[in-house]
Design a protein around this motif. Structure first.
Motif, PDB file in Angstrom:
ATOM      1  N   THR A 128      -2.051   2.694   7.707  1.00 55.64           N
ATOM      2  CA  THR A 128      -2.571   2.958   7.444  1.00 55.64           C
ATOM      3  C   THR A 128      -3.638   3.768   8.684  1.00 55.64           C
ATOM      4  O   THR A 128      -3.390   2.699   9.657  1.00 55.64           O
ATOM      5  CB  THR A 128      -3.470   2.316   6.076  1.00 55.64           C
ATOM      6  OG1 THR A 128      -3.937   1.435   6.822  1.00 55.64           O
ATOM      7  CG2 THR A 128      -2.840   2.307   4.860  1.00 55.64           C
ATOM      8  N   GLY A 184      -7.460   3.539  -1.125  1.00 57.18           N
ATOM      9  CA  GLY A 184      -6.506   2.715   0.994  1.00 57.18           C
ATOM     10  C   GLY A 184      -4.757   3.068   0.833  1.00 57.18           C
ATOM     11  O   GLY A 184      -3.899   2.326   1.808  1.00 57.18           O
ATOM     12  N   THR A 185      -4.135   3.451  -0.531  1.00 59.42           N
ATOM     13  CA  THR A 185      -2.765   3.388  -0.775  1.00 59.42           C
ATOM     14  C   THR A 185      -2.496   5.274   0.167  1.00 59.42           C
ATOM     15  O   THR A 185      -3.224   5.962   0.006  1.00 59.42           O
ATOM     16  CB  THR A 185      -2.479   3.375  -2.530  1.00 59.42           C
ATOM     17  OG1 THR A 185      -3.219   2.224  -2.733  1.00 59.42           O
ATOM     18  CG2 THR A 185      -1.291   3.468  -2.244  1.00 59.42           C
ATOM     19  N   CYS A 186      -1.108   4.805   0.335  1.00 55.64           N
ATOM     20  CA  CYS A 186      -0.186   5.760   1.311  1.00 55.64           C
ATOM     21  C   CYS A 186      -0.123   6.769   0.157  1.00 55.64           C
ATOM     22  O   CYS A 186       0.717   6.804  -1.000  1.00 55.64           O
ATOM     23  CB  CYS A 186       0.953   5.112   2.157  1.00 55.64           C
ATOM     24  SG  CYS A 186       0.474   4.695   3.559  1.00 55.64           S
ATOM     25  N   CYS A 195       0.016   6.770   7.462  1.00 58.47           N
ATOM     26  CA  CYS A 195       0.297   7.746   6.765  1.00 58.47           C
ATOM     27  C   CYS A 195      -1.143   8.819   6.022  1.00 58.47           C
ATOM     28  O   CYS A 195      -2.176   7.695   6.769  1.00 58.47           O
ATOM     29  CB  CYS A 195       0.919   6.960   5.563  1.00 58.47           C
ATOM     30  SG  CYS A 195       0.099   6.002   5.124  1.00 58.47           S
ATOM     31  N   VAL A 220      -4.257   8.120   2.649  1.00 60.00           N
ATOM     32  CA  VAL A 220      -4.209   7.682   2.353  1.00 60.00           C
ATOM     33  C   VAL A 220      -5.195   8.518   0.854  1.00 60.00           C
ATOM     34  O   VAL A 220      -6.122   8.780   1.435  1.00 60.00           O
ATOM     35  CB  VAL A 220      -5.401   6.198   3.175  1.00 60.00           C
ATOM     36  CG1 VAL A 220      -3.844   5.719   4.279  1.00 60.00           C
ATOM     37  CG2 VAL A 220      -6.493   6.091   3.606  1.00 60.00           C
ATOM     38  N   TYR A 240       1.048  -1.793   0.028  1.00 62.22           N
ATOM     39  CA  TYR A 240      -0.166  -0.328  -0.100  1.00 62.22           C
ATOM     40  C   TYR A 240       1.267   1.465   0.356  1.00 62.22           C
ATOM     41  O   TYR A 240       0.365   1.962   0.672  1.00 62.22           O
ATOM     42  CB  TYR A 240      -1.080  -0.264   1.099  1.00 62.22           C
ATOM     43  CG  TYR A 240      -0.389  -0.062   2.468  1.00 62.22           C
ATOM     44  CD1 TYR A 240       0.000   0.067   3.221  1.00 62.22           C
ATOM     45  CD2 TYR A 240      -0.476  -1.806   2.466  1.00 62.22           C
ATOM     46  CE1 TYR A 240       0.686   0.259   4.865  1.00 62.22           C
ATOM     47  CE2 TYR A 240       0.410  -1.837   3.930  1.00 62.22           C
ATOM     48  CZ  TYR A 240       1.426  -0.857   5.012  1.00 62.22           C
ATOM     49  OH  TYR A 240       1.610  -1.059   6.397  1.00 62.22           O
ATOM     50  N   GLN A 294       3.845   1.845   1.686  1.00 61.58           N
ATOM     51  CA  GLN A 294       4.028   1.300   2.686  1.00 61.58           C
ATOM     52  C   GLN A 294       6.051   2.568   2.584  1.00 61.58           C
ATOM     53  O   GLN A 294       6.473   2.145   1.684  1.00 61.58           O
ATOM     54  CB  GLN A 294       4.066   1.199   3.611  1.00 61.58           C
ATOM     55  CG  GLN A 294       5.387  -0.570   3.315  1.00 61.58           C
ATOM     56  CD  GLN A 294       4.127  -1.043   2.637  1.00 61.58           C
ATOM     57  OE1 GLN A 294       3.489  -1.078   1.539  1.00 61.58           O
ATOM     58  NE2 GLN A 294       4.016  -2.886   3.463  1.00 61.58           N
TER      59      GLN A 294
END
Length: 227
Positions: free
Chosen positions: A123, A114-116, A108, A110, A66, A68
């Protein structure tokens, strides 16, 4: 109280208000609570070590990749070993009381999928779930011994021991004084009743004597009747 403290499993009047379980059941409850506490911490550390702190290649599924990045997330200290004995925390491991505060620095922002989009390895959803696990583990660590003490009545037993040791001697002495005082009052009341009865009888006797004297004929009356 002292008899119940010495033999808490005996059938006494306290059983109605203190439904104690046997020691084996209480210890099994504590063992299960420790097992849950140990598994929760292990689960949190597994996510940190195998999801948050890895740098996965693009081919990894989105649940593991995701975006990170940044410093590695410190793991949580597990106060128990696998056999449920106490364990000493290692350097760099977080305690229950400050873990959520430290982890907040690794969260982070998002996107909708749901991606940083900023630097971070947790998340908001992961942080929330990890915080819940920490709170539950902390609660089990703090309150399980106390609750176990309530189950087998050891907490009540210790309280009664302290009461019996610290307060019963004075209570017995003061109760003896009260008993002596009540006995003296009872004797005084009884003597008062006796004296009152004697006084009433004496007063009645005097009144009767006076009436007899007043109703008796004088010497002149007797002489006239005799003539």
């Amino acid at each position: 109280m002292n008899e119940w403290v010495e033999n808490p499993m005996a059938h006494t009047a306290l059983d109605d208000i203190l439904p104690c379980v046997d020691n084996a059941t209480a210890q099994e409850t504590m063992s299960q609570s420790k097992e849950v506490e140990f598994r929760l911490v292990e689960m949190v550390n597994y996510i940190i070590n195998n999801v948050s702190n890895i740098n996965p290649p693009p081919s990894f599924p989105r649940s593991l990749n995701y975006n990170q990045s940044g410093p590695l997330v410190p793991t949580l200290c597990n106060p128990l070993t696998a056999n449920k004995t106490d364990r000493t925390c290692q350097a760099g491991e977080l305690q229950f009381d400050n873990a959520t505060k430290v982890w907040r620095n690794y969260v982070c922002q998002v996107s909708t999928n749901g991606t940083c989009t900023t630097t971070g390895r947790l998340t908001p959803k992961m942080y929330q779930e990890m915080s819940v696990a920490v709170n539950v583990s902390d609660g089990l660590a703090q309150y399980t011994p106390f609750l176990t003490g309530l189950l087998d009545c050891s907490f009540v037993r210790e309280t009664l021991i302290e009461i019996h040791k610290d307060h019963c001697p004075d209570l017995n002495r003061f109760s003896e004084w009260v008993y002596i005082g009540l006995a003296m009052v009872s004797v005084a009341v009884m003597l008062s009743l006796v004296f009152w009865v004697l006084y009433a009888r004496e007063k009645k006797h005097r009144r009767y004597t006076n009436l007899m004297i007043e109703s008796a004929p004088g010497p002149v009356t007797i002489y006239r009747h005799s003539k």
